[in-house]
Design a protein around this motif. Structure first.
Motif, PDB file in Angstrom:
ATOM      1  N   LYS A  64      -2.209  -4.736 -15.142  1.00 12.51           N
ATOM      2  CA  LYS A  64      -2.627  -4.310 -16.509  1.00 12.51           C
ATOM      3  C   LYS A  64      -2.340  -2.665 -16.488  1.00 12.51           C
ATOM      4  CE  LYS A  64      -7.381  -4.365 -14.498  1.00 12.51           C
ATOM      5  NZ  LYS A  64      -8.431  -5.105 -14.409  1.00 12.51           N
ATOM      6  N   PRO A  65      -2.575  -2.109 -17.895  1.00 11.76           N
ATOM      7  CA  PRO A  65      -2.669  -0.971 -18.051  1.00 11.76           C
ATOM      8  C   PRO A  65      -3.360   0.195 -17.082  1.00 11.76           C
ATOM      9  CG  PRO A  65      -2.715  -2.068 -20.196  1.00 11.76           C
ATOM     10  CD  PRO A  65      -2.926  -3.015 -19.123  1.00 11.76           C
ATOM     11  N   GLY A  66      -2.764   1.291 -16.425  1.00 10.61           N
ATOM     12  CA  GLY A  66      -3.451   2.269 -15.666  1.00 10.61           C
ATOM     13  C   GLY A  66      -3.183   1.808 -14.239  1.00 10.61           C
ATOM     14  N   ILE A  67      -2.899   0.714 -13.993  1.00  7.50           N
ATOM     15  CA  ILE A  67      -2.648   0.454 -12.332  1.00  7.50           C
ATOM     16  C   ILE A  67      -1.343   0.715 -12.118  1.00  7.50           C
ATOM     17  CG2 ILE A  67      -2.742  -1.402 -10.511  1.00  7.50           C
ATOM     18  CD1 ILE A  67      -5.482  -1.257 -11.709  1.00  7.50           C
ATOM     19  N   VAL A  68      -1.133   1.266 -10.973  1.00  2.00           N
ATOM     20  CA  VAL A  68       0.047   1.474 -10.362  1.00  2.00           C
ATOM     21  C   VAL A  68       0.348   0.328  -8.971  1.00  2.00           C
ATOM     22  CG1 VAL A  68       1.927   2.903  -9.262  1.00  2.00           C
ATOM     23  CG2 VAL A  68       0.317   3.900 -10.803  1.00  2.00           C
ATOM     24  N   PHE A  69       1.050  -0.643  -9.412  1.00  2.21           N
ATOM     25  CA  PHE A  69       1.300  -1.568  -8.508  1.00  2.21           C
ATOM     26  C   PHE A  69       2.235  -1.178  -7.438  1.00  2.21           C
ATOM     27  CE2 PHE A  69       2.723  -5.765  -7.037  1.00  2.21           C
ATOM     28  CZ  PHE A  69       1.467  -6.413  -6.814  1.00  2.21           C
ATOM     29  N   VAL A  75       0.204  -1.234   3.502  1.00  2.12           N
ATOM     30  CA  VAL A  75      -0.118  -0.028   2.622  1.00  2.12           C
ATOM     31  C   VAL A  75      -1.479   0.214   2.355  1.00  2.12           C
ATOM     32  CG1 VAL A  75       0.242   0.870   0.479  1.00  2.12           C
ATOM     33  CG2 VAL A  75       2.032  -0.319   1.365  1.00  2.12           C
ATOM     34  N   GLU A  76      -1.792   1.715   2.613  1.00  2.00           N
ATOM     35  CA  GLU A  76      -3.358   1.876   2.225  1.00  2.00           C
ATOM     36  C   GLU A  76      -3.248   3.104   1.355  1.00  2.00           C
ATOM     37  OE1 GLU A  76      -5.146   3.710   5.702  1.00  2.00           O
ATOM     38  OE2 GLU A  76      -7.183   4.363   4.501  1.00  2.00           O
ATOM     39  N   LEU A  77      -4.242   2.781   0.082  1.00  2.00           N
ATOM     40  CA  LEU A  77      -4.261   3.670  -0.718  1.00  2.00           C
ATOM     41  C   LEU A  77      -5.573   4.523  -0.455  1.00  2.00           C
ATOM     42  CD1 LEU A  77      -3.662   1.670  -4.042  1.00  2.00           C
ATOM     43  CD2 LEU A  77      -2.104   2.769  -2.815  1.00  2.00           C
ATOM     44  N   SER A  78      -5.301   5.698   0.506  1.00  2.00           N
ATOM     45  CA  SER A  78      -6.401   6.274   0.717  1.00  2.00           C
ATOM     46  C   SER A  78      -7.456   6.802   0.002  1.00  2.00           C
ATOM     47  CB  SER A  78      -5.823   7.602   1.782  1.00  2.00           C
ATOM     48  OG  SER A  78      -4.739   7.100   2.431  1.00  2.00           O
ATOM     49  N   PHE A  79      -6.919   7.223  -1.219  1.00  2.00           N
ATOM     50  CA  PHE A  79      -7.698   7.961  -2.169  1.00  2.00           C
ATOM     51  C   PHE A  79      -8.875   6.817  -2.618  1.00  2.00           C
ATOM     52  CE2 PHE A  79      -3.925   6.299  -4.177  1.00  2.00           C
ATOM     53  CZ  PHE A  79      -4.068   5.646  -5.315  1.00  2.00           C
ATOM     54  N   LEU A  80      -8.609   5.692  -2.283  1.00  2.00           N
ATOM     55  CA  LEU A  80      -9.745   4.815  -2.833  1.00  2.00           C
ATOM     56  C   LEU A  80     -10.904   4.353  -1.959  1.00  2.00           C
ATOM     57  CD1 LEU A  80      -7.497   2.318  -4.969  1.00  2.00           C
ATOM     58  CD2 LEU A  80      -9.025   4.009  -5.682  1.00  2.00           C
ATOM     59  N   SER A  81     -10.488   5.120  -0.743  1.00  2.00           N
ATOM     60  CA  SER A  81     -11.667   5.049   0.378  1.00  2.00           C
ATOM     61  C   SER A  81     -12.189   3.654   1.085  1.00  2.00           C
ATOM     62  CB  SER A  81     -12.891   5.791   0.044  1.00  2.00           C
ATOM     63  OG  SER A  81     -12.647   7.176  -0.434  1.00  2.00           O
ATOM     64  N   GLY A  82     -11.210   2.769   0.939  1.00  2.00           N
ATOM     65  CA  GLY A  82     -11.544   1.333   1.465  1.00  2.00           C
ATOM     66  C   GLY A  82     -11.836   1.504   2.891  1.00  2.00           C
ATOM     67  N   ARG A  83     -11.120   2.439   3.789  1.00  2.00           N
ATOM     68  CA  ARG A  83     -11.360   2.706   5.137  1.00  2.00           C
ATOM     69  C   ARG A  83     -12.865   3.103   5.311  1.00  2.00           C
ATOM     70  NH1 ARG A  83      -8.008   4.417   9.646  1.00  2.00           N
ATOM     71  NH2 ARG A  83      -6.196   4.052   8.359  1.00  2.00           N
ATOM     72  N   LYS A  84     -13.423   3.772   4.536  1.00  2.00           N
ATOM     73  CA  LYS A  84     -14.746   4.009   4.711  1.00  2.00           C
ATOM     74  C   LYS A  84     -15.595   2.802   4.808  1.00  2.00           C
ATOM     75  CE  LYS A  84     -15.527   8.803   3.756  1.00  2.00           C
ATOM     76  NZ  LYS A  84     -15.172   9.411   2.396  1.00  2.00           N
ATOM     77  N   ILE A 125      -5.442  -9.430   7.980  1.00  2.00           N
ATOM     78  CA  ILE A 125      -4.264  -8.796   7.383  1.00  2.00           C
ATOM     79  C   ILE A 125      -4.214  -9.151   5.927  1.00  2.00           C
ATOM     80  CG2 ILE A 125      -2.844 -10.623   8.163  1.00  2.00           C
ATOM     81  CD1 ILE A 125      -0.578  -8.074   8.647  1.00  2.00           C
ATOM     82  N   ASP A 126      -3.654  -8.038   5.242  1.00  4.83           N
ATOM     83  CA  ASP A 126      -3.255  -8.109   3.855  1.00  4.83           C
ATOM     84  C   ASP A 126      -2.192  -6.852   3.799  1.00  4.83           C
ATOM     85  OD1 ASP A 126      -3.156  -8.781   1.215  1.00  4.83           O
ATOM     86  OD2 ASP A 126      -5.095  -8.279   0.801  1.00  4.83           O
ATOM     87  N   ASP A 127      -1.461  -7.160   2.600  1.00  8.91           N
ATOM     88  CA  ASP A 127      -0.464  -6.146   2.320  1.00  8.91           C
ATOM     89  C   ASP A 127      -0.817  -4.655   1.985  1.00  8.91           C
ATOM     90  OD1 ASP A 127      -1.354  -6.790  -0.322  1.00  8.91           O
ATOM     91  OD2 ASP A 127       0.469  -6.403  -1.276  1.00  8.91           O
ATOM     92  N   LEU A 128      -2.047  -4.692   1.310  1.00  6.72           N
ATOM     93  CA  LEU A 128      -2.520  -3.352   0.889  1.00  6.72           C
ATOM     94  C   LEU A 128      -4.263  -3.495   0.954  1.00  6.72           C
ATOM     95  CD1 LEU A 128      -0.862  -1.739  -2.049  1.00  6.72           C
ATOM     96  CD2 LEU A 128      -3.271  -2.136  -2.200  1.00  6.72           C
ATOM     97  N   LEU A 129      -4.568  -2.101   1.336  1.00  7.42           N
ATOM     98  CA  LEU A 129      -6.053  -1.745   1.215  1.00  7.42           C
ATOM     99  C   LEU A 129      -6.026  -0.817  -0.096  1.00  7.42           C
ATOM    100  CD1 LEU A 129      -8.910  -1.493   2.321  1.00  7.42           C
ATOM    101  CD2 LEU A 129      -8.111   0.273   3.826  1.00  7.42           C
ATOM    102  N   ALA A 130      -7.085  -1.311  -0.981  1.00  5.49           N
ATOM    103  CA  ALA A 130      -7.366  -0.399  -1.982  1.00  5.49           C
ATOM    104  C   ALA A 130      -8.696  -0.006  -1.828  1.00  5.49           C
ATOM    105  CB  ALA A 130      -7.074  -1.190  -3.645  1.00  5.49           C
ATOM    106  N   THR A 131      -9.867  -0.674  -2.576  1.00  9.28           N
ATOM    107  CA  THR A 131     -11.136  -0.258  -2.506  1.00  9.28           C
ATOM    108  C   THR A 131     -11.885  -0.954  -1.270  1.00  9.28           C
ATOM    109  OG1 THR A 131     -11.973  -2.143  -3.829  1.00  9.28           O
ATOM    110  CG2 THR A 131     -11.480  -0.205  -4.936  1.00  9.28           C
ATOM    111  N   GLY A 132     -11.244  -2.158  -0.569  1.00 13.48           N
ATOM    112  CA  GLY A 132     -11.576  -2.521   0.575  1.00 13.48           C
ATOM    113  C   GLY A 132     -12.581  -3.738   0.131  1.00 13.48           C
ATOM    114  N   GLY A 133     -12.941  -3.955  -1.047  1.00 13.05           N
ATOM    115  CA  GLY A 133     -13.667  -5.258  -1.541  1.00 13.05           C
ATOM    116  C   GLY A 133     -13.288  -6.658  -0.992  1.00 13.05           C
TER     117      GLY A 133
END
Ligand code: AMP
Length: 172
Positions: A17-22, A150-159, A119-127
């Motif tokens: 959807k608009p605004g998401i960079v997949f 892949v980890e999108l660090s700026f979304l802080s899922g790691r925390k 395991i998953d392909d990508l970590l975003a918010t971590g929810g």
């Protein structure tokens, strides 16, 4: 992790959807050397660490989880959207940006005392991964680590998942 894998991950703006960079990992899957690097890279990290089950998250987590479980000599457990798994399930809800969703796992898919790798392909918010962690805990098993290509660090899922329990091959 090699520049090869990173170079193959494709940004698709405004999807789904608009605004998401997949982050499209399909070019990694279709590249023989890159696919092997990802699976071997993960297997190297977890070999000999007593992982009983690789718990893979629908749907792209399956693509990496299955070869990883095979390489580790571990079992594979799949976590799916509600209504997809045929047997008795445990279910956990998690929050989305708007509304909520749920994930299910078979009641006997992990056993009490099991050590699992999520395991998953990508970590975003971590929810998503956090909900899977709750499913695993409800069955009396322990998450050794959460692993992502892949980890999108700026979304802080790691925390959210706990700094020391997250591993990713590529960070943005
Ligand atoms: P989250 O629960 O926010 O960590 O979202 C992680 C889940 O959503 C994973 O199953 C990902 O495959 C998917 N996902 C979230 N954001 C993206 C993105 N930008 N590109 C690709 N997949 C994503």
């Amino acid at each position: 992790m090699s520049d090869l894998v990173r170079s193959l991950i494709r940004d698709v703006p405004d999807f789904p959807k608009p605004g998401i960079v997949f982050k499209d990992i399909t070019p990694v899957l279709s590249h023989p050397k890159a696919l092997r690097e990802v699976v071997d890279g993960m297997a190297e990290r977890y070999r000999g660490r007593g992982v009983d089950k690789v718990v893979a998250i629908e749907s792209r987590g399956f693509l990496f989880g299955a070869p990883l479980a095979y390489a580790l000599g571990a079992g594979l457990t799949i976590v799916r959207k509600p209504g997809k798994l045929p047997w008795k399930c445990v279910r956990e809800e998690y929050a989305l940006e708007y509304g909520k969703d749920s994930l299910e796992m078979h009641v006997d898919a992990v056993a009490p005392g099991n050590k699992v790798l999520v395991i998953d392909d990508l970590l975003a918010t971590g929810g998503t991964a956090e909900a899977v962690g709750r499913l695993v805990a409800r069955q009396g098993a322990t998450v050794a680590e959460y692993a992502f290509v892949v980890e999108l660090s700026f979304l802080s899922g790691r925390k959210r998942l706990g700094e020391s329990s997250v591993y990713s091959l590529i960070q943005y």
